[in-house]
Design a protein around this motif. Structure first.
Motif, PDB file in Angstrom:
ATOM      1  N   GLU A 169      43.031  45.921  37.048  1.00 56.66           N
ATOM      2  CA  GLU A 169      42.373  45.277  35.909  1.00 56.66           C
ATOM      3  C   GLU A 169      40.888  45.096  36.192  1.00 56.66           C
ATOM      4  O   GLU A 169      40.498  44.731  37.306  1.00 56.66           O
ATOM      5  CB  GLU A 169      43.025  43.933  35.631  1.00 56.66           C
ATOM      6  CG  GLU A 169      44.466  44.099  35.211  1.00 56.66           C
ATOM      7  CD  GLU A 169      44.841  43.154  34.089  1.00 56.66           C
ATOM      8  OE1 GLU A 169      43.961  42.549  33.468  1.00 56.66           O
ATOM      9  OE2 GLU A 169      46.043  43.040  33.855  1.00 56.66           O
ATOM     10  N   VAL A 170      40.094  45.370  35.173  1.00 57.77           N
ATOM     11  CA  VAL A 170      38.651  45.140  35.242  1.00 57.77           C
ATOM     12  C   VAL A 170      38.242  44.391  33.980  1.00 57.77           C
ATOM     13  O   VAL A 170      38.953  44.437  32.973  1.00 57.77           O
ATOM     14  CB  VAL A 170      37.855  46.466  35.368  1.00 57.77           C
ATOM     15  CG1 VAL A 170      38.106  47.132  36.702  1.00 57.77           C
ATOM     16  CG2 VAL A 170      38.164  47.414  34.236  1.00 57.77           C
ATOM     17  N   PRO A 171      37.103  43.710  34.017  1.00 61.59           N
ATOM     18  CA  PRO A 171      36.645  42.999  32.819  1.00 61.59           C
ATOM     19  C   PRO A 171      36.448  43.951  31.642  1.00 61.59           C
ATOM     20  O   PRO A 171      36.154  45.140  31.825  1.00 61.59           O
ATOM     21  CB  PRO A 171      35.305  42.387  33.249  1.00 61.59           C
ATOM     22  CG  PRO A 171      35.307  42.417  34.738  1.00 61.59           C
ATOM     23  CD  PRO A 171      36.209  43.545  35.149  1.00 61.59           C
ATOM     24  N   ALA A 172      36.597  43.438  30.445  1.00 57.73           N
ATOM     25  CA  ALA A 172      36.458  44.255  29.234  1.00 57.73           C
ATOM     26  C   ALA A 172      35.082  44.903  29.147  1.00 57.73           C
ATOM     27  O   ALA A 172      34.940  45.977  28.565  1.00 57.73           O
ATOM     28  CB  ALA A 172      36.723  43.404  28.000  1.00 57.73           C
ATOM     29  N   ASP A 173      34.073  44.275  29.720  1.00 60.57           N
ATOM     30  CA  ASP A 173      32.718  44.825  29.661  1.00 60.57           C
ATOM     31  C   ASP A 173      32.355  45.649  30.898  1.00 60.57           C
ATOM     32  O   ASP A 173      31.185  45.953  31.140  1.00 60.57           O
ATOM     33  CB  ASP A 173      31.697  43.713  29.457  1.00 60.57           C
ATOM     34  CG  ASP A 173      31.659  42.722  30.617  1.00 60.57           C
ATOM     35  OD1 ASP A 173      32.580  42.736  31.467  1.00 60.57           O
ATOM     36  OD2 ASP A 173      30.701  41.920  30.662  1.00 60.57           O
TER      37      ASP A 173
END
Length: 188
Positions: A169-173
């Protein structure tokens, strides 16, 4: 058709920056030392050149030979691997390379898919080498987008299990590069 040359150029530049003393070190591709990863890149380049040229015996023979000699880089490994990576970019610059289907490594896939896999090999393992050696890594947006589009579709449905780790998982931005890396199970 996708232009593999920017990813191949980045790979060649990264290889030039690898010191011999770094070859025994780890990489984000945890099953490979840097020496193993460079050998894998060389073998993959040769195999994908064979697929592009519709010379399946070259692609399958190369893959088998390299598995038995993993880690065996020549004294001029930078030059020889760079030559093969350059030839990879050139081979897939031919529109005919993207046509038809090829059965290689036990998989029968459209050549357009093989070309995208070749791109992904150069992008992801280029990132691995950059991370392992502390070098900068950058590619044009269209190259990254093509790789992202491929891994988004292909990785979750890959015909061989275990080639990639579970998505991270990575941040949406997150950047396009970080999102691409995360899909393949690497921590950006």
């Amino acid at each position: 058709m996708i232009n593999l040359k920017p990813a191949c150029r980045q790979m060649i530049d990264l290889l030039a920056g690898v010191g011999n003393e770094q070859l025994s070190g780890p990489t984000p591709c945890t099953e490979y030392t840097l020496r193993d990863l460079v050998t894998h890149v060389d073998v993959a380049a040769q195999g994908f050149i064979g697929i592009a040229g519709k010379n399946v015996s070259q692609s399958t023979d190369t893959a088998g030979a390299a598995e038995s000699t993993a880690g065996g880089l020549s004294d001029d490994w930078r030059g020889s691997v760079a030559k093969n990576v350059q030839a990879l970019g050139d081979a897939w610059d031919d529109p005919a390379a993207w046509q038809g289907r090829t059965d290689a490594a036990g998989l029968d896939l459209p050549n357009a898919t093989w070309g995208k896999i070749a791109l992904t090999e150069m992008v992801m393992h280029g990132w691995d080498i950059a991370r392992a050696t502390g070098q900068p890594f950058g590619l044009p947006d269209d190259t990254l987008q093509a790789c992202f589009d491929h891994v988004t579709e292909f990785v979750p449905n890959a015909p061989i299990e275990g080639l990639w780790g579970p998505a991270v998982e990575v941040p949406a931005d997150a950047s396009l590069l970080d999102r691409t890396v995360a899909i393949t199970g690497r921590y950006p």
